[in-house]
Design a protein around this motif. Structure first.
Motif, short mmCIF file in Angstrom:
data_model
loop_
_atom_site.label_atom_id
_atom_site.label_comp_id
_atom_site.label_asym_id
_atom_site.label_seq_id
_atom_site.Cartn_x
_atom_site.Cartn_y
_atom_site.Cartn_z
N SER A 175 80.20 33.00 -1.06
CA SER A 175 79.85 34.14 -0.21
C SER A 175 79.71 35.41 -1.03
O SER A 175 78.79 36.21 -0.81
N ALA B 67 69.47 42.80 2.43
CA ALA B 67 70.41 42.32 3.44
C ALA B 67 69.95 41.00 4.03
O ALA B 67 70.76 40.09 4.29
N THR B 68 68.63 40.87 4.25
CA THR B 68 68.09 39.62 4.81
C THR B 68 68.32 38.45 3.87
O THR B 68 68.71 37.35 4.30
N ILE C 54 72.08 37.57 3.97
CA ILE C 54 72.44 36.91 5.22
C ILE C 54 71.89 35.49 5.27
O ILE C 54 72.58 34.55 5.72
N GLU D 221 73.94 33.34 3.01
CA GLU D 221 75.25 33.12 3.61
C GLU D 221 75.17 32.11 4.74
O GLU D 221 76.06 31.25 4.90
N ALA D 222 74.10 32.18 5.53
CA ALA D 222 73.92 31.23 6.63
C ALA D 222 73.76 29.80 6.10
O ALA D 222 74.34 28.84 6.64
#
Length: 287
Positions: free
Chosen positions: A191, A212-213, A216, A219-220
């Protein structure tokens, strides 16, 4: 590309930076050779070369800190962009100049095993295998440092970040041993890496939303595989770091093994970092 290469090479060789670098690298290598081979009576030059690996923590930031950062700071990068050259040609020209400066003292080091063989039994195959690994290691680290230099216009910031990156790479195994071998420990470590990748993307593109995208999305994906294969995450981060360790690959060459997988790995690191460098410079060009 040739004109950029000659310009950069001249800038290193016509001032003290190139001479100091070569002298420093040969000095450290000479000290290690004297300690291990001459005084310690070890017949293996590759051991001396392995003990010299820490030198990259110092020479890579010094060599790469100005390669692109200085161009941006002095606004001379606009002159380069006005030339009828692709950005990739500019980046390759600068990289090959860096590589040439690095290879000059390494060429002198190639005589060390021959000199040592005059006074005892020296495995030239193992020695030159280690030198080949040393060259590949240096080439990969220079590509990483060049990419970092492309992210900022401050030589000081580029040098500090590059030193931090070199230190983290050098201590990668020690760092991995500090990560808990549990599945949750690996999840947290992955992470953190997702966040770091997002920060790098944001720093390159200057677009917070894209960074940020990316973070994320990564991370997903990490969470998906974690909940799907939780048991496989136990100790996974340490294993990944072990496979990606730049210095561990070099130590295989030191052991006398000409590792083809290591050659492919180093070339992949070089190509990937130069690709990122081209994208970073291209972004600055049109911004």
């Amino acid at each position: 590309m040739h004109s950029v290469y000659k310009k950069e090479l001249r800038s290193y060789l016509c001032n003290m930076q190139g001479a100091i670098f070569a002298a420093f690298l040969l000095l450290i290598t000479g000290i290690m050779t004297s300690l291990y081979n001459l005084k310690g009576l070890y017949p293996t030059f590759e051991i001396s070369l392995a003990e010299t690996g820490f030198i990259f923590l110092l020479i890579v930031p010094i060599l790469t800190m100005k390669i692109l950062a200085e161009e941006r700071h002095q606004r001379t990068d606009q002159l380069l962009y006005s030339l009828p050259l692709k950005v990739s040609s500019v980046v390759l020209g600068k990289y090959f100049a860096l590589l040439t400066v690095f290879l000059i003292p390494v060429a002198v080091m190639c005589f060390y095993p021959i000199i040592l063989s005059m006074y005892g039994e020296v495995s030239l195959i193992s020695a030159y295998s280690a030198i080949a690994g040393f060259v590949l290691l240096g080439a990969a680290l220079l590509a990483i440092g060049m990419f970092i230099s492309s992210l900022t216009e401050s030589q000081v910031i580029a040098a500090v970040i590059t030193f931090g990156a070199m230190l983290a790479i050098y201590l990668m195994n020690a760092i991995s041993s500090l990560i808990p071998s549990t599945a949750s420990g690996s999840l947290i470590a992955f992470s953190v890496c997702c966040v770091l990748v997002g920060l790098i993307v944001w720093f390159m593109l200057k677009d917070l939303w894209i960074g940020a995208t990316v973070a994320i999305a990564l991370e997903a994906i990490t969470l998906f595989f974690y909940f799907r294969f939780e048991e496989a995450f136990a100790g996974l981060f340490a294993k990944v770091l072990e496979k990606l360790s730049v210095f561990d690959r070099f130590y295989l060459f030191v052991d006398g093994v000409f590792d083809i997988g290591g050659v492919i790995y180093y070339l992949s690191v070089i190509v990937f970092c130069l690709f990122l460098c081209v994208q970073s410079v291209e972004k600055k060009r049109w911004s």
